[in-house]
Design a protein around this motif. Structure first.
Motif, PDB file in Angstrom:
ATOM      1  N   THR A   1       0.836  -1.201   0.000  1.00  8.43           N
ATOM      2  CA  THR A   1       0.000   0.000   0.000  1.00  8.43           C
ATOM      3  C   THR A   1       0.870   1.249   0.000  1.00  8.43           C
ATOM      4  OG1 THR A   1      -1.685  -1.236   1.233  1.00  8.43           O
ATOM      5  CG2 THR A   1      -1.927   1.150   1.152  1.00  8.43           C
TER       6      THR A   1
ATOM      7  N   LEU B   1       2.230   2.568  -3.374  1.00 10.00           N
ATOM      8  CA  LEU B   1       1.487   3.538  -4.167  1.00 10.00           C
ATOM      9  C   LEU B   1       2.058   4.944  -4.007  1.00 10.00           C
ATOM     10  CD1 LEU B   1      -2.260   2.477  -3.816  1.00 10.00           C
ATOM     11  CD2 LEU B   1      -0.946   2.705  -5.925  1.00 10.00           C
TER      12      LEU B   1
ATOM     13  N   ASP C   1       3.399   7.205  -6.904  1.00 10.04           N
ATOM     14  CA  ASP C   1       2.852   8.564  -7.009  1.00 10.04           C
ATOM     15  C   ASP C   1       3.965   9.585  -7.221  1.00 10.04           C
ATOM     16  OD1 ASP C   1       1.093  10.651  -7.022  1.00 10.04           O
ATOM     17  OD2 ASP C   1       0.499  10.483  -4.930  1.00 10.04           O
TER      18      ASP C   1
ATOM     19  N   GLU D   1      -3.760   9.041  -7.286  1.00 10.67           N
ATOM     20  CA  GLU D   1      -5.132   8.687  -6.931  1.00 10.67           C
ATOM     21  C   GLU D   1      -6.143   9.506  -7.732  1.00 10.67           C
ATOM     22  OE1 GLU D   1      -2.695   9.159  -4.949  1.00 10.67           O
ATOM     23  OE2 GLU D   1      -2.554   7.504  -3.511  1.00 10.67           O
TER      24      GLU D   1
ATOM     25  N   SER E   1       4.498  -1.069 -10.536  1.00  5.99           N
ATOM     26  CA  SER E   1       3.646   0.124 -10.474  1.00  5.99           C
ATOM     27  C   SER E   1       4.407   1.358 -10.932  1.00  5.99           C
ATOM     28  CB  SER E   1       3.118   0.331  -9.051  1.00  5.99           C
ATOM     29  OG  SER E   1       2.230  -0.692  -8.704  1.00  5.99           O
TER      30      SER E   1
ATOM     31  N   VAL F   1      -2.317   1.199 -10.047  1.00  7.52           N
ATOM     32  CA  VAL F   1      -3.127   1.108  -8.826  1.00  7.52           C
ATOM     33  C   VAL F   1      -3.774  -0.261  -8.701  1.00  7.52           C
ATOM     34  CG1 VAL F   1      -5.122   2.061  -7.596  1.00  7.52           C
ATOM     35  CG2 VAL F   1      -3.534   3.598  -8.778  1.00  7.52           C
TER      36      VAL F   1
END
Length: 346
Positions: free
Chosen positions: A91, A94, A98, A107, A250, A263
């Motif tokens: 988690t 991310l 980002d 997001e 990712s 995501v």
């Protein structure tokens, strides 16, 4: 050969293999991003569903093998904490991804109904695991009944997500939204045939599985020779390696502009990591893996649920640019993970 496969490895071997397997995982994951993005377009599944299911499965294979090997070796703390620790670390991945999307928060760019539903599915799976830990300690054919419930819950969730129809909630398109559309790319993996891409996808999966086995065996040696808490090693060291495939793929997906895939791979991989507990329950011969979990593992499970709730909040609010350029959710995720590690280290 018997020494390598079954005996406890010396500390030097354990550390060396641990680092080597980590490096192999990183290299495989970089390649996986390009292959997965192209297959998502060719299969027509789209980045969200392909990323959460097949992409998430391959990136979770190392964690699945780690959990199964540790549980079979009568190391339930390593098995349980690796599965849930991987969710927490992934988690946070991310936030790393980002940071590579400079114009807008990830997001915001990747908000989709599918990603929201996968987040809800993950919270449900973690909640079932906690319920199992506090339920009667019973097994049927070596499995706690909650294991079957979690598998059914996951399959039902996939059916719901795949057939949800016209949703009552939609992510509003903005100039910063990066929609999932097939790309006309003739470079990289796109120039290869679909059959070759599937072959390469399977080969990467096999390497990731081998890396997972090596990490699990190395972790046993590290715990035995250093006296470190098994839960800490599983949650932090194994959990971080478990999270590497999702993190690297990712970041690579974001750099390719496949933000929905980035995501989805993490949230979908987290759902499959929750199912790692079912794999561990099947491999553990000392009863129910859920009841072998100590307070540290249950605390870690609760922390992973809170982190997922924060992520869902970020997908709903969709800040274009927020705190420290990673949004309120990114800052909170890093703070929560650091707090969880600090508590486990005490």
């Amino acid at each position: 050969m018997r020494v390598v496969l079954t005996d406890l490895w010396p500390l030097s071997w354990s550390i060396g293999v641990f680092l080597l397997a980590t490096a192999v995982t990183v290299v495989c994951s970089i390649r996986l991003a390009g292959v997965g993005d192209t297959l998502a377009d060719r299969t027509g599944w789209g980045e969200a569903l392909f990323g959460a299911v097949l992409f998430g499965l391959v990136t979770s294979l190392s964690g699945i093998v780690m959990t199964a090997v540790s549980a079979a070796a009568d190391q339930p703390d390593l098995a349980y904490s690796n599965a849930v620790g991987g969710i927490a670390a992934q988690t946070v991945a991310l936030v790393v991804a980002d940071a590579f999307l400079r114009k807008v928060n990830l997001e915001h760019a990747a908000a989709s109904v599918s990603n929201m539903l996968f987040g809800c599915l993950l919270i449900g799976l973690l909640g079932l695991a906690l319920m199992a830990a506090f339920s009667p300690s019973v097994t049927l054919l070596g499995l706690h009944p909650a294991s079957a419930v979690m598998v059914a819950f996951y399959i039902g969730g996939l059916r719901l997500i795949n057939n949800y129809g016209a949703p009552m909630w939609r992510a509003v398109r903005t100039e910063d939204t990066l929609p999932d559309v097939p790309e006309e790319d003739t470079q990289g993996p796109a120039r290869h045939t679909t059959s070759r891409l599937w072959t390469e996808f399977a080969a990467v999966a096999a390497l990731v599985m081998a890396g997972g086995w090596a990490v699990a065996r190395a972790a046993e040696g590290i715990v035995e020779h250093t006296g470190l808490n098994a839960g800490l090693v599983g949650a932090v060291f194994m959990g971080l390696v478990n999270a590497l495939p999702e993190t690297v793929t990712s970041v690579a997906a974001v750099r390719r502009g496949a933000v929905t895939l980035a995501v989805a791979a993490i949230i979908g991989g987290n759902c499959l990591d929750a199912l790692n507990l079912v794999v561990g329950d099947a491999a553990y011969r000392g009863g129910s893996l859920f009841h072998a979990a100590n307070p540290d593992e249950l605390f870690l499970t609760s922390g992973a649920m809170v982190m997922t709730a924060v992520l869902l909040g970020g997908l709903l609010v969709r800040q274009r640019r927020g705190w420290l350029k990673i949004g309120f959710d990114g800052v909170l995720l890093v703070a929560l993970y650091a707090s969880i590690v600090a508590v486990l280290a005490v």
